[in-house]
Design an enzyme around this catalytic site. Structure first.
Site, PDB file in Angstrom:
ATOM      1  N   LYS A   1       0.842  -1.200   0.000  1.00 36.19           N
ATOM      2  CA  LYS A   1       0.000   0.000   0.000  1.00 36.19           C
ATOM      3  C   LYS A   1       0.875   1.249   0.000  1.00 36.19           C
ATOM      4  O   LYS A   1       1.921   1.280   0.646  1.00 36.19           O
ATOM      5  CB  LYS A   1      -0.878  -0.046   1.252  1.00 36.19           C
ATOM      6  CG  LYS A   1      -1.957   1.015   1.334  1.00 36.19           C
ATOM      7  CD  LYS A   1      -2.825   0.776   2.580  1.00 36.19           C
ATOM      8  CE  LYS A   1      -3.936   1.797   2.715  1.00 36.19           C
ATOM      9  NZ  LYS A   1      -4.788   1.521   3.899  1.00 36.19           N
TER      10      LYS A   1
ATOM     11  N   SER B   1      -9.828   1.165   3.120  1.00 38.36           N
ATOM     12  CA  SER B   1      -8.995   1.977   2.273  1.00 38.36           C
ATOM     13  C   SER B   1      -7.929   1.212   1.493  1.00 38.36           C
ATOM     14  O   SER B   1      -7.414   1.706   0.498  1.00 38.36           O
ATOM     15  CB  SER B   1      -8.317   3.054   3.117  1.00 38.36           C
ATOM     16  OG  SER B   1      -7.383   2.473   4.003  1.00 38.36           O
TER      17      SER B   1
ATOM     18  N   SER C   1      -9.840  -1.317   7.210  1.00 44.72           N
ATOM     19  CA  SER C   1      -9.252  -1.062   5.892  1.00 44.72           C
ATOM     20  C   SER C   1      -8.463  -2.207   5.273  1.00 44.72           C
ATOM     21  O   SER C   1      -8.078  -2.125   4.104  1.00 44.72           O
ATOM     22  CB  SER C   1      -8.353   0.179   5.953  1.00 44.72           C
ATOM     23  OG  SER C   1      -9.139   1.342   5.952  1.00 44.72           O
TER      24      SER C   1
END
Lengths: 484, 98
Positions: A78, A153, A177
């Protein structure tokens, strides 16, 4: 089998037996990324050259007889996780030129074991969102249905695994997330206990809630990734020094006699019927495997979303004060200092980030601090106590991850409160600080993945991995592939 | 209304954000709905409940202190490598004092 569809275990075996080289595997992965990215959009940055160079080094290590489970395995992480010398945007315009001068510990640990970095994955801006729609770099699409969100997310982290663009990925989880996108994309995602994985070099959103964790194709891979990134880090004062267990060693211990709690507040009327059906089937599977079910209650569940959005927004408003245009990131031209701060921030932040900074600033401001922020901190205590109490009677808890399968792109973007409520079953775990995993547990009538959440006691990741593994061995859900 | 336009403007100033008029109106409505929603916390009696900023105590885990030893710093070049406007060994900013 296609190389890009292999698990860490399968690829490791092939690398060790010299059936394939890391350069070949990495090239296959990069080719796959090239062909599906236009439809999915998991990546913000693809690091092809660095990946091939790392793969060559990995091949040398393997040739010299040194082959850790992650050596030569192409991974992606990420874009909230700092990578020295590689653009790290956190999904925000304000960091669109940020080249970190150092790396996060979690990434260093993977890199030191010889893992190959394919690139940096898309996410909601500063990890604020449940759909990846708040990214400044476009919306990631769900590989199972590209008109739908992948969750967020860590949407890029989940979509990349589901679309076979990386063998495994790292995400972060502040209110769900990792688990919610894993559930929506049909992969495994684990949020470790607060303090289990170092957050050094991970861009801060809400520091009392954030944790780094893996997203993988199966539970065995999840254990390998967690083993690699977990452990004490002197650079993160919130990381604990309890030893990291060998998570892989006890995966196949089974669930006979395991006490699984079903919190009644998670099986509510509004639950999507397909999600409800998948949960009922999962409970049946565990019964057959010898687990015992106990009805439990987490009485303050209904207050978790409100508590979370005050605490997370307050911490965010404080953490994001550092983006002022002085030392790094976007700087707007201005005559005075105050004007420079204000312009840089207003140009650099997107609408969801501004909204959360506003709520957090409001909740922390004079006159409202006690009524909102301190009140939320007190309710957090009540929520944590719920978990401690419930865990005195059970080993793990079983719940849905999300109340519905993946929703449509654009469906909730204009209604922030509805978006926040999609995290209703994942948020309490972050507030309580404990660990949880999302496991593929079925599909909706429309063919969308549905995840099952197993919540463990603090620092008992072994228990949820073991229970997840037992479920996976008894079902075929994790073997289905998105047709992309 | 839980929050007025004037309050939204005040909070934006505190947060060092400059909002366009449409943004102010949008946020006023949305913040109002969110603040209305979080009102539900008031249903709970929290008298005598200790507020927590952190999960450490209740989880029984301990975050250890590290040795208070000198570490090698990141170095000037790397520290300044992302500076929007470096000036020698400093970060330059618009003039503060007339």
């Amino acid at each position: 089998m296609n190389v890009f569809e292999m698990t860490i275990h399968e690829l490791h075996a092939a690398l060790k037996e010299k059936q394939i080289s890391s350069v070949e595997a990495t090239s296959a992965m990069l080719e796959r990324i090239g062909s599906v990215e236009p439809h999915v959009g998991s990546f913000i940055t693809v690091t092809s050259e660095q990946a091939l160079s790392a793969a060559r080094s990995a091949d040398q290590r393997i040739a010299s007889g040194e082959c850790h489970l992650l050596t030569g395995i192409p991974l992606a992480i990420k874009d909230i996780i700092l990578t020295e010398g590689i653009l790290t945007t956190c999904g925000s315009r304000i960091l669109d030129n940020f080249i970190p001068p150092y790396s996060a510990t979690s990434w260093e640990k993977l890199r030191d074991r010889g893992a190959v970095l394919l690139g940096k994955l898309n996410q909601d801006e500063f990890a604020m969102g449940s759909s990846t729609e708040s990214s400044a770099y476009g919306t990631t699409r769900n590989p199972w249905d590209t008109t739908r969100i992948p969750g967020g997310s860590s949407g890029g982290s989940a979509a990349a695994v589901a679309a076979s663009e990386a063998v495994a990925t790292l995400g972060t989880d502040t209110g769900g997330s990792i688990r919610q996108p894993a559930s929506h994309c049909g992969c495994v995602g684990l949020k470790p206990t607060y303090g289990r994985v170092s957050r050094y070099g991970v861009i801060a959103y809400a520091s009392s809630l954030d944790q780094v964790g893996p997203l993988t194709r199966d539970v065995a891979d999840c254990a390998v990734m967690l083993e690699a990134v977990a452990g004490h880090d002197p650079k993160d004062s919130t990381s604990v020094d309890t030893p990291v267990p060998n998570y892989s060693a006890h995966l196949s211990d089974g669930v006979k006699g395991l006490k699984i709690g079903l919190p009644k507040e998670y099986f509510i009327d509004g639950l999507d019927p397909d999600v409800q059906g998948a949960m009922a089937a999962a409970i049946e599977t565990y019964r057959r495997l010898g687990a015992e079910f106990v009805d439990i209650s987490l009485p303050h569940t209904d207050y978790a979303v409100a508590t979370y959005y005050l605490i997370a927004a307050a911490e965010a408003s404080s953490n994001l004060a550092r983006y002022d245009g002085v030392r790094f990131g976007h700087r707007a031209e201005a005559d005075g200092l105050l004007e420079m701060y204000t312009k840089s921030r207003s140009e650099g932040f997107g609408v969801e980030v501004k909204r959360r900074i506003m709520i957090g600033t409001y909740a922390l401001s004079s006159g409202y601090y006690d009524a909102y922020y301190v009140k939320a901190q007190k309710v957090r205590t009540l929520i944590m106590r719920d978990f401690i109490e419930a865990f005195s009677a059970v080993d793990v808890m079983l719940t849905p991850v999300a109340p519905t399968p993946a929703f449509k792109i654009g469906e909730k973007i204009n209604d922030p409160l509805q978006m926040y409520l999609s995290d209703i079953f994942t948020i309490p775990v972050n507030l309580a600080g404990t660990c949880a995993i999302s496991i593929p547990a079925g599909f909706s009538a429309a063919g969308l993945p549905i995840g099952l959440q197993l919540i463990g006691k603090p620092f008992c990741e072994e228990s949820i991995l073991k229970a997840g593994y037992a479920f996976e061995q008894a079902t075929e859900w994790h073997k289905r592939k998105a047709m992309i | 209304m839980k929050i007025t336009i004037a309050e939204v403007e005040h909070v934006a100033r505190l947060a060092r954000l400059e909002l366009a008029e449409e943004e102010i109106n949008l946020f006023a409505g949305q913040m109002d709905a969110i603040l209305e929603y979080v009102e539900k916390l008031k249903e709970l009696n929290t008298e005598g409940i200790v507020p927590i900023a952190h999960v450490e105590v209740l989880m029984g885990s301990v975050f250890p202190f590290r040795e208070d030893a000198v570490q090698s710093p990141i170095g000037l070049d790397r520290a300044l490598s992302n500076a929007p406007k470096p000036a020698g060994s400093f970060f330059a900013v618009p003039k503060v004092i007339e």
